[in-house]
Design a protein around this motif. Structure first.
Motif, PDB file in Angstrom:
ATOM      1  N   GLU A  23       0.863  -1.061   0.108  1.00  0.00           N
ATOM      2  CA  GLU A  23      -0.141   0.079  -0.106  1.00  0.00           C
ATOM      3  C   GLU A  23       0.781   1.185   0.130  1.00  0.00           C
ATOM      4  O   GLU A  23       1.751   1.280   0.863  1.00  0.00           O
ATOM      5  CB  GLU A  23      -0.903  -0.046   1.276  1.00  0.00           C
ATOM      6  N   THR A  24       0.526   2.221  -0.766  1.00  0.00           N
ATOM      7  CA  THR A  24       1.142   3.454  -0.682  1.00  0.00           C
ATOM      8  C   THR A  24       0.090   4.574  -0.377  1.00  0.00           C
ATOM      9  O   THR A  24      -1.133   4.510  -0.785  1.00  0.00           O
ATOM     10  CB  THR A  24       1.512   3.783  -2.297  1.00  0.00           C
ATOM     11  N   VAL A  25       0.453   5.738   0.339  1.00  0.00           N
ATOM     12  CA  VAL A  25      -0.200   6.627   0.676  1.00  0.00           C
ATOM     13  C   VAL A  25       0.314   7.998   0.028  1.00  0.00           C
ATOM     14  O   VAL A  25       1.541   8.359  -0.002  1.00  0.00           O
ATOM     15  CB  VAL A  25      -0.095   7.062   2.351  1.00  0.00           C
ATOM     16  N   SER A  26      -0.548   8.859  -0.618  1.00  0.00           N
ATOM     17  CA  SER A  26       0.028  10.164  -1.124  1.00  0.00           C
ATOM     18  C   SER A  26      -1.016  11.184  -0.861  1.00  0.00           C
ATOM     19  O   SER A  26      -2.195  10.876  -0.709  1.00  0.00           O
ATOM     20  CB  SER A  26       0.447  10.154  -2.740  1.00  0.00           C
ATOM     21  N   ASP A  27      -0.495  12.293  -0.908  1.00  0.00           N
ATOM     22  CA  ASP A  27      -1.399  13.762  -0.512  1.00  0.00           C
ATOM     23  C   ASP A  27      -2.359  14.302  -1.676  1.00  0.00           C
ATOM     24  O   ASP A  27      -1.793  14.059  -2.739  1.00  0.00           O
ATOM     25  CB  ASP A  27      -0.488  15.030  -0.075  1.00  0.00           C
ATOM     26  N   VAL A  28      -3.363  14.600  -1.336  1.00  0.00           N
ATOM     27  CA  VAL A  28      -4.451  14.985  -2.307  1.00  0.00           C
ATOM     28  C   VAL A  28      -4.394  16.365  -2.086  1.00  0.00           C
ATOM     29  O   VAL A  28      -4.464  17.301  -3.134  1.00  0.00           O
ATOM     30  CB  VAL A  28      -5.741  14.409  -2.279  1.00  0.00           C
ATOM     31  N   TRP A  29      -4.672  16.976  -0.812  1.00  0.00           N
ATOM     32  CA  TRP A  29      -5.274  18.280  -0.700  1.00  0.00           C
ATOM     33  C   TRP A  29      -4.993  18.499   0.763  1.00  0.00           C
ATOM     34  O   TRP A  29      -5.375  17.713   1.799  1.00  0.00           O
ATOM     35  CB  TRP A  29      -6.800  18.658  -0.978  1.00  0.00           C
ATOM     36  N   HIS A  30      -4.565  19.936   1.154  1.00  0.00           N
ATOM     37  CA  HIS A  30      -4.430  20.478   2.573  1.00  0.00           C
ATOM     38  C   HIS A  30      -5.633  21.158   2.812  1.00  0.00           C
ATOM     39  O   HIS A  30      -5.739  22.268   2.089  1.00  0.00           O
ATOM     40  CB  HIS A  30      -2.961  21.165   2.517  1.00  0.00           C
ATOM     41  N   PHE A  31      -6.292  20.905   4.061  1.00  0.00           N
ATOM     42  CA  PHE A  31      -7.432  21.614   4.096  1.00  0.00           C
ATOM     43  C   PHE A  31      -7.287  22.850   5.068  1.00  0.00           C
ATOM     44  O   PHE A  31      -7.528  23.243   6.220  1.00  0.00           O
ATOM     45  CB  PHE A  31      -8.206  20.727   5.229  1.00  0.00           C
ATOM     46  N   ASP A  32      -6.460  23.645   4.451  1.00  0.00           N
ATOM     47  CA  ASP A  32      -6.131  25.106   4.909  1.00  0.00           C
ATOM     48  C   ASP A  32      -7.217  26.104   4.728  1.00  0.00           C
ATOM     49  O   ASP A  32      -7.628  26.091   3.663  1.00  0.00           O
ATOM     50  CB  ASP A  32      -4.931  25.663   4.286  1.00  0.00           C
ATOM     51  N   GLY A  33      -7.800  26.484   5.712  1.00  0.00           N
ATOM     52  CA  GLY A  33      -8.784  27.402   5.640  1.00  0.00           C
ATOM     53  C   GLY A  33     -10.387  26.787   5.614  1.00  0.00           C
ATOM     54  O   GLY A  33     -11.244  27.240   5.605  1.00  0.00           O
ATOM     55  N   ILE A  34     -10.108  25.328   5.532  1.00  0.00           N
ATOM     56  CA  ILE A  34     -11.525  24.771   5.870  1.00  0.00           C
ATOM     57  C   ILE A  34     -11.481  23.909   7.464  1.00  0.00           C
ATOM     58  O   ILE A  34     -10.797  23.093   7.604  1.00  0.00           O
ATOM     59  CB  ILE A  34     -11.562  23.448   4.856  1.00  0.00           C
ATOM     60  N   GLU A  35     -12.052  24.866   8.045  1.00  0.00           N
ATOM     61  CA  GLU A  35     -11.890  24.485   9.402  1.00  0.00           C
ATOM     62  C   GLU A  35     -12.690  23.279  10.003  1.00  0.00           C
ATOM     63  O   GLU A  35     -12.434  22.723  11.196  1.00  0.00           O
ATOM     64  CB  GLU A  35     -12.391  25.498  10.372  1.00  0.00           C
ATOM     65  N   ASP A  36     -13.843  23.036   9.382  1.00  0.00           N
ATOM     66  CA  ASP A  36     -14.743  21.871  10.049  1.00  0.00           C
ATOM     67  C   ASP A  36     -13.980  20.639   9.831  1.00  0.00           C
ATOM     68  O   ASP A  36     -14.159  20.054   8.796  1.00  0.00           O
ATOM     69  CB  ASP A  36     -16.315  22.070   9.254  1.00  0.00           C
ATOM     70  N   THR A  37     -13.667  19.841  10.938  1.00  0.00           N
ATOM     71  CA  THR A  37     -13.080  18.650  10.916  1.00  0.00           C
ATOM     72  C   THR A  37     -13.741  17.387  10.229  1.00  0.00           C
ATOM     73  O   THR A  37     -13.569  16.457   9.660  1.00  0.00           O
ATOM     74  CB  THR A  37     -12.144  18.316  12.067  1.00  0.00           C
ATOM     75  N   ASP A  38     -15.309  17.670  10.751  1.00  0.00           N
ATOM     76  CA  ASP A  38     -16.285  16.594  10.388  1.00  0.00           C
ATOM     77  C   ASP A  38     -16.376  16.862   8.815  1.00  0.00           C
ATOM     78  O   ASP A  38     -16.600  15.445   8.442  1.00  0.00           O
ATOM     79  CB  ASP A  38     -17.503  17.178  11.173  1.00  0.00           C
ATOM     80  N   ILE A  39     -16.477  17.848   8.457  1.00  0.00           N
ATOM     81  CA  ILE A  39     -16.596  17.763   6.859  1.00  0.00           C
ATOM     82  C   ILE A  39     -15.409  17.120   6.049  1.00  0.00           C
ATOM     83  O   ILE A  39     -15.341  16.531   5.074  1.00  0.00           O
ATOM     84  CB  ILE A  39     -17.084  19.027   6.334  1.00  0.00           C
ATOM     85  N   HIS A  40     -14.032  17.121   6.753  1.00  0.00           N
ATOM     86  CA  HIS A  40     -13.119  16.687   5.988  1.00  0.00           C
ATOM     87  C   HIS A  40     -13.353  15.085   6.069  1.00  0.00           C
ATOM     88  O   HIS A  40     -12.779  14.600   5.067  1.00  0.00           O
ATOM     89  CB  HIS A  40     -11.744  16.868   7.152  1.00  0.00           C
ATOM     90  N   ARG A  41     -13.712  14.426   7.265  1.00  0.00           N
ATOM     91  CA  ARG A  41     -13.936  12.970   7.141  1.00  0.00           C
ATOM     92  C   ARG A  41     -15.050  12.723   6.087  1.00  0.00           C
ATOM     93  O   ARG A  41     -15.066  11.633   5.487  1.00  0.00           O
ATOM     94  CB  ARG A  41     -14.329  12.647   8.676  1.00  0.00           C
ATOM     95  N   GLN A  42     -16.158  13.416   6.046  1.00  0.00           N
ATOM     96  CA  GLN A  42     -17.206  13.226   5.138  1.00  0.00           C
ATOM     97  C   GLN A  42     -16.519  13.291   3.613  1.00  0.00           C
ATOM     98  O   GLN A  42     -17.121  12.408   2.793  1.00  0.00           O
ATOM     99  CB  GLN A  42     -18.411  14.293   5.456  1.00  0.00           C
ATOM    100  N   ILE A  43     -15.781  14.052   3.351  1.00  0.00           N
ATOM    101  CA  ILE A  43     -15.083  14.168   2.038  1.00  0.00           C
ATOM    102  C   ILE A  43     -14.470  12.801   1.746  1.00  0.00           C
ATOM    103  O   ILE A  43     -14.502  12.344   0.741  1.00  0.00           O
ATOM    104  CB  ILE A  43     -14.270  15.396   1.880  1.00  0.00           C
ATOM    105  N   ALA A  44     -13.585  12.460   2.761  1.00  0.00           N
ATOM    106  CA  ALA A  44     -12.725  11.335   2.604  1.00  0.00           C
ATOM    107  C   ALA A  44     -13.689  10.050   2.429  1.00  0.00           C
ATOM    108  O   ALA A  44     -13.654   9.194   1.674  1.00  0.00           O
ATOM    109  CB  ALA A  44     -11.679  11.020   3.687  1.00  0.00           C
ATOM    110  N   THR A  45     -14.751   9.853   3.121  1.00  0.00           N
ATOM    111  CA  THR A  45     -15.504   8.655   3.007  1.00  0.00           C
ATOM    112  C   THR A  45     -16.460   8.782   1.956  1.00  0.00           C
ATOM    113  O   THR A  45     -16.562   7.718   1.208  1.00  0.00           O
ATOM    114  CB  THR A  45     -16.676   8.709   4.347  1.00  0.00           C
ATOM    115  N   THR A  46     -17.000   9.782   1.387  1.00  0.00           N
ATOM    116  CA  THR A  46     -17.620   9.968   0.108  1.00  0.00           C
ATOM    117  C   THR A  46     -16.724   9.777  -1.019  1.00  0.00           C
ATOM    118  O   THR A  46     -17.499   8.752  -2.072  1.00  0.00           O
ATOM    119  CB  THR A  46     -18.476  11.196   0.214  1.00  0.00           C
ATOM    120  N   MET A  47     -15.486  10.214  -1.018  1.00  0.00           N
ATOM    121  CA  MET A  47     -14.457   9.977  -2.173  1.00  0.00           C
ATOM    122  C   MET A  47     -14.435   8.385  -2.244  1.00  0.00           C
ATOM    123  O   MET A  47     -14.379   7.851  -3.301  1.00  0.00           O
ATOM    124  CB  MET A  47     -13.394  10.729  -2.133  1.00  0.00           C
ATOM    125  N   THR A  48     -14.159   7.458  -1.028  1.00  0.00           N
ATOM    126  CA  THR A  48     -14.159   6.299  -0.979  1.00  0.00           C
ATOM    127  C   THR A  48     -15.224   5.673  -1.684  1.00  0.00           C
ATOM    128  O   THR A  48     -15.030   4.668  -2.606  1.00  0.00           O
ATOM    129  CB  THR A  48     -13.850   5.959   0.235  1.00  0.00           C
TER     130      THR A  48
END
Length: 366
Positions: A23-48
């Protein structure tokens, strides 16, 4: 499929790619300026979830459905699912939004996941982030298209871990060449080739290997793996079924596709029995609504399981051939223990090379 996750310490959206090499891990986007951490997880879950539904069109194409393409059939549903891919880009940038307390929901999973992701992007309201996610999803779609064409390099190597009922002629040719170099199955075959396509090629090599063993032992080619199982424990049912059907003249593509389709249907809960009485039990069993389904292959990973069984069958054919081979054995009385071990290893390699050459003379490109 591609999985997405959040690295909370770095506020980073990352992609996780699983391939035979790890398995490899790479960066897609830095959540700079997007403060809601819950929406961070929602984005990852929905993209998966979107990636999972997109890759489903690769593993379960309409052409591999057990029924026809008539309205409301499984094949028809898969065709509709495939058509949704063309609406993903629009859904990301122009999703359906709630109006008067109602929300228009699409029928299929692909467009549904894309709409959900589009609403999250709309909520965030960052055009640069929307562009980045749109590019990422477009790359995922193009990766699947490359895998369908037989190109399993780079990001498309994820497909090697998946099971697909239909084989790629390009990948079959690659597998055939690798088996030409090593009929017992090299690391490259297992880690660089789609297992369904590799199984098509391996079936042809298994038939040739069984015929070589049969010609020396006098045992029927369809029974070679069963006899070899008395020498060393092997998976018997699957290679014996494949041998029986190939000897009858069935096309290797059809044999492999049917076995994998049945296993995938069993995994989805359909009650399907094998076409013939199995050589040896047990098969994989799944209980669904009071019915028992049988599959020669592990429904959780049918294509890799099939490839492993066929390569094991080739090795079994060699074991049986070696059992009847009358090549001169090392003189145990004239050698010390270390020298005797070296002689036996040298003898094994020589006999294996003879067997392989005889197999190569019989096998025909598919």
């Amino acid at each position: 499929m591609t999985r997405y996750a959040v690295d909370p310490s770095r506020r980073q959206l990352v992609r996780i790619l699983s391939t035979p090499g790890g398995e490899t891990v790479s960066d897609v986007w830095h959540f700079d300026g997007i403060e809601d951490t819950d929406i961070h997880r929602q984005i990852a879950t929905t993209m998966t979830a979107l990636s999972r539904t997109l890759w489903h069109t690769y593993t379960d194409p309409a052409s591999a459905a057990l029924d026809d393409l008539s309205p409301n059939s499984e094949g028809w549903r898969r065709e509709m699912e495939r058509e949704e891919i063309g609406r993903v880009a629009h859904a990301l940038r122009n999703p359906n939004l709630p109006m008067n307390g109602y929300l228009v929901q699409p029928y299929g999973g692909i467009e549904g996941s894309a709409q959900q992701l589009g609403r999250l992007l709309h909520e965030i309201g960052n055009p640069e982030f929307t562009d980045a996610i749109s590019i990422e999803v477009d790359e995922e779609i193009r990766t699947i298209e490359r895998a369908e064409s037989g190109d399993l390099t780079d990001r498309a190597a994820q497909a090697i871990l998946l099971s697909r009922a239909s084989a790629s002629p390009t990948q079959v040719a690659v597998a055939f060449a690798l088996l030409q170099a090593d009929p017992f199955g090299s690391r490259e075959l297992r880690e660089q080739v789609d297992p369904t396509s590799a199984s098509v090629a391996a079936g042809q090599w298994l038939l040739a290997a069984a015929r070589v063993a049969a010609s020396l032992s006098g045992i029927g080619a369809e029974s070679v793996v069963m006899e070899a199982d008395n020498i060393e424990e092997l998976s018997v049912a699957t290679p014996t079924e494949v041998l029986a059907r190939l000897i009858e003249g069935d096309d290797p593509y059809d044999v492999v596709s049917e076995l994998i389709r049945i296993a995938m249907a069993v995994a989805d809960g359909y009650a399907i029995a094998p076409a013939r009485e199995p050589a040896k039990m047990p098969l994989y069993r799944t209980d669904f609504e009071g019915k028992t389904s049988l599959s020669y292959l592990d429904p959780r990973r049918p294509a890799p399981d099939l490839l492993e069984d066929l390569l094991g069958g080739i090795y079994g054919a060699y074991l049986l051939w070696a059992e009847y081979d009358e090549s001169e054995a090392p003189d145990e009385d004239a050698l010390d223990e270390e020298a005797l071990e070296e002689e036996w290893e040298s003898s094994r390699k020589q006999r294996q090379a003879i067997f392989v050459e005889q197999v190569r003379l019989l096998v025909q490109p598919g």
